[in-house]
Design a protein around this motif. Structure first.
Motif, PDB file in Angstrom:
ATOM      1  N   GLN A  60       0.804  -1.252  -0.056  1.00 36.42           N
ATOM      2  CA  GLN A  60      -0.015   0.089  -0.007  1.00 36.42           C
ATOM      3  C   GLN A  60       0.828   1.336   0.026  1.00 36.42           C
ATOM      4  OE1 GLN A  60      -3.015  -2.139   3.030  1.00 36.42           O
ATOM      5  NE2 GLN A  60      -3.596   0.186   2.427  1.00 36.42           N
ATOM      6  N   SER A  61       0.263   2.351  -0.372  1.00 31.06           N
ATOM      7  CA  SER A  61       1.138   3.747  -0.292  1.00 31.06           C
ATOM      8  C   SER A  61       1.182   4.330   1.076  1.00 31.06           C
ATOM      9  CB  SER A  61       0.211   4.701  -1.303  1.00 31.06           C
ATOM     10  OG  SER A  61      -1.166   4.721  -1.077  1.00 31.06           O
TER      11      SER A  61
ATOM     12  N   LYS B 176      -6.245   9.979  -2.777  1.00 33.60           N
ATOM     13  CA  LYS B 176      -6.391   8.615  -3.622  1.00 33.60           C
ATOM     14  C   LYS B 176      -5.238   7.808  -2.833  1.00 33.60           C
ATOM     15  CE  LYS B 176      -7.219   7.032  -8.250  1.00 33.60           C
ATOM     16  NZ  LYS B 176      -7.228   7.202  -9.406  1.00 33.60           N
ATOM     17  N   ILE B 177      -5.565   6.656  -2.378  1.00 31.45           N
ATOM     18  CA  ILE B 177      -4.410   5.869  -1.874  1.00 31.45           C
ATOM     19  C   ILE B 177      -4.600   4.364  -2.797  1.00 31.45           C
ATOM     20  CG2 ILE B 177      -4.368   6.578   0.351  1.00 31.45           C
ATOM     21  CD1 ILE B 177      -5.960   4.127   1.383  1.00 31.45           C
ATOM     22  N   SER B 178      -3.407   3.804  -2.836  1.00 33.07           N
ATOM     23  CA  SER B 178      -3.250   2.545  -3.739  1.00 33.07           C
ATOM     24  C   SER B 178      -2.683   1.314  -3.005  1.00 33.07           C
ATOM     25  CB  SER B 178      -2.145   3.003  -4.803  1.00 33.07           C
ATOM     26  OG  SER B 178      -0.999   3.090  -4.146  1.00 33.07           O
ATOM     27  N   CYS B 179      -3.071   0.321  -3.811  1.00 30.10           N
ATOM     28  CA  CYS B 179      -2.806  -1.144  -3.067  1.00 30.10           C
ATOM     29  C   CYS B 179      -2.315  -1.897  -4.358  1.00 30.10           C
ATOM     30  CB  CYS B 179      -4.068  -1.818  -2.449  1.00 30.10           C
ATOM     31  SG  CYS B 179      -3.904  -3.359  -2.139  1.00 30.10           S
ATOM     32  N   GLU B 180      -1.083  -2.084  -4.597  1.00 29.39           N
ATOM     33  CA  GLU B 180      -0.406  -2.901  -5.461  1.00 29.39           C
ATOM     34  C   GLU B 180      -0.080  -4.516  -5.400  1.00 29.39           C
ATOM     35  OE1 GLU B 180       3.287  -1.521  -7.096  1.00 29.39           O
ATOM     36  OE2 GLU B 180       3.420  -2.991  -8.791  1.00 29.39           O
TER      37      GLU B 180
ATOM     38  N   TRP C 286     -11.435  -3.391   1.048  1.00 31.97           N
ATOM     39  CA  TRP C 286     -11.090  -2.276   1.990  1.00 31.97           C
ATOM     40  C   TRP C 286     -11.539  -2.400   3.119  1.00 31.97           C
ATOM     41  CZ3 TRP C 286      -6.905   0.414   0.422  1.00 31.97           C
ATOM     42  CH2 TRP C 286      -6.429   0.404  -1.164  1.00 31.97           C
TER      43      TRP C 286
ATOM     44  N   THR D 151      -3.138  -2.798  -9.598  1.00 33.02           N
ATOM     45  CA  THR D 151      -3.341  -1.775  -8.368  1.00 33.02           C
ATOM     46  C   THR D 151      -4.794  -1.489  -8.341  1.00 33.02           C
ATOM     47  OG1 THR D 151      -1.164  -0.736  -8.730  1.00 33.02           O
ATOM     48  CG2 THR D 151      -2.784   0.470  -7.500  1.00 33.02           C
TER      49      THR D 151
ATOM     50  N   TYR E 147      -7.556   0.959  -6.042  1.00 31.39           N
ATOM     51  CA  TYR E 147      -7.272   2.506  -5.238  1.00 31.39           C
ATOM     52  C   TYR E 147      -8.476   2.696  -4.563  1.00 31.39           C
ATOM     53  CZ  TYR E 147      -4.031   3.475  -9.151  1.00 31.39           C
ATOM     54  OH  TYR E 147      -3.002   3.292 -10.236  1.00 31.39           O
TER      55      TYR E 147
ATOM     56  N   GLN F  23     -10.425   6.217  -2.926  1.00 32.00           N
ATOM     57  CA  GLN F  23     -10.362   7.570  -3.017  1.00 32.00           C
ATOM     58  C   GLN F  23     -11.684   8.533  -2.231  1.00 32.00           C
ATOM     59  OE1 GLN F  23     -10.389   8.035  -7.312  1.00 32.00           O
ATOM     60  NE2 GLN F  23     -11.527   9.496  -7.087  1.00 32.00           N
TER      61      GLN F  23
ATOM     62  N   CYS G 106      -6.051  -2.795   2.544  1.00 32.31           N
ATOM     63  CA  CYS G 106      -6.572  -3.445   1.510  1.00 32.31           C
ATOM     64  C   CYS G 106      -6.238  -5.121   1.739  1.00 32.31           C
ATOM     65  CB  CYS G 106      -5.862  -3.165  -0.132  1.00 32.31           C
ATOM     66  SG  CYS G 106      -4.292  -3.572  -0.341  1.00 32.31           S
TER      67      CYS G 106
END
Lengths: 113, 123
Positions: free
Chosen positions: B6-7, B19-23, B36, B78, B80, B82, B96
């Motif tokens: 995650q970011s 906006k946060i991310s999860c790769e 989430w 990825t 997201y 937001q 996530c």
């Protein structure tokens, strides 16, 4: 929404003793067509993400020690730790994934006596 | 090996967007749901919803519907989460997690989790 109610909210157990956490769902979460209970148990240690212990109510996740076991069906479920170890200090959550919105119990904090 | 990264932690002011991310890596991202989960300070886990990156099918919890938006870019594995206008009550750690599917059958439990993204909203 299905409400998941855990008991107790907190529990203090001596090392080597048995710990039992209960979880009750407001609706049946057994899917009769496949005979599976849509319930998981997670362990969350301080500062860490949760970790799955048990799914389908009684299937232990790979790598989880066999002192952890899950039981129950329908609306009443139990997580048992057969012989408590120091590293089991954590908060434990049940989770139903029978119907969306999927929901968690409020958590049970397990402490060492 | 399956990983969700995650970011990083963010500090925002009320009314700002985020906006946060999860790769995901180590598995077929497009064929497994991503969920989430919110954890407010000192509180329990709250299921926010799930997204299927393969076709962007989404199920929101009513508690979060209209408050957040899920999206996913399967080309870069990825997902997201937001917000268009943050509130102080959005202060929390957001996780996530993967909800596995096998042979077209999906469960709903979470088998792998990201490390969490701490979001602080304060004026």
């Amino acid at each position: 929404d299905i409400v998941m109610t855990q008991s107790p909210d907190s529990l203090a157990v001596s090392l080597g003793e048995r710990a039992t956490i209960n979880c009750k769902s407001s609706q049946n979460i057994l899917y009769t067509s496949n005979n599976k209970n849509y319930l998981a148990w997670y362990q969350q240690k301080p500062g860490q993400p949760p970790k799955v212990l048990i799914y389908w109510a009684s299937t232990r996740e790979s790598g989880v020690p066999d002192r952890f076991s899950g039981s129950g069906s329908g609306t009443d479920f139990t997580l048992t730790i057969s012989s408590l170890q120091a590293e089991d200090l954590a908060v434990y959550y049940c989770h139903q994934y029978f119907n969306t919105p999927y929901t968690f119990g409020q958590g049970t904090k397990l402490e060492i006596k | 090996e399956v990983h969700l990264v995650q970011s990083g932690a963010v500090v925002k002011k009320p009314g700002e967007s985020l906006k946060i991310s999860c790769e995901g890596s180590g598995y077929k991202f497009s064929s497994n749901w991503i969920g989430w989960v919110r954890q407010m300070p000192g509180k329990g886990l709250e299921w926010m919803g799930i997204i299927y990156p393969g076709d962007s099918d989404i199920r929101y919890s009513p508690s979060f519907q209209g408050q957040v938006t899920f999206s996913a870019d399967k080309s870069i594995s990825t997902a997201y989460l937001q917000w268009s206008s943050l509130k102080s009550s959005d202060t929390a750690v957001y996780y996530c997690a993967r909800s596995p599917c096998s042979g077209g059958i999906c469960s709903g439990n979470f088998d792998f989790w990201g490390q969490g993204t701490r979001v602080t909203v304060s004026s």
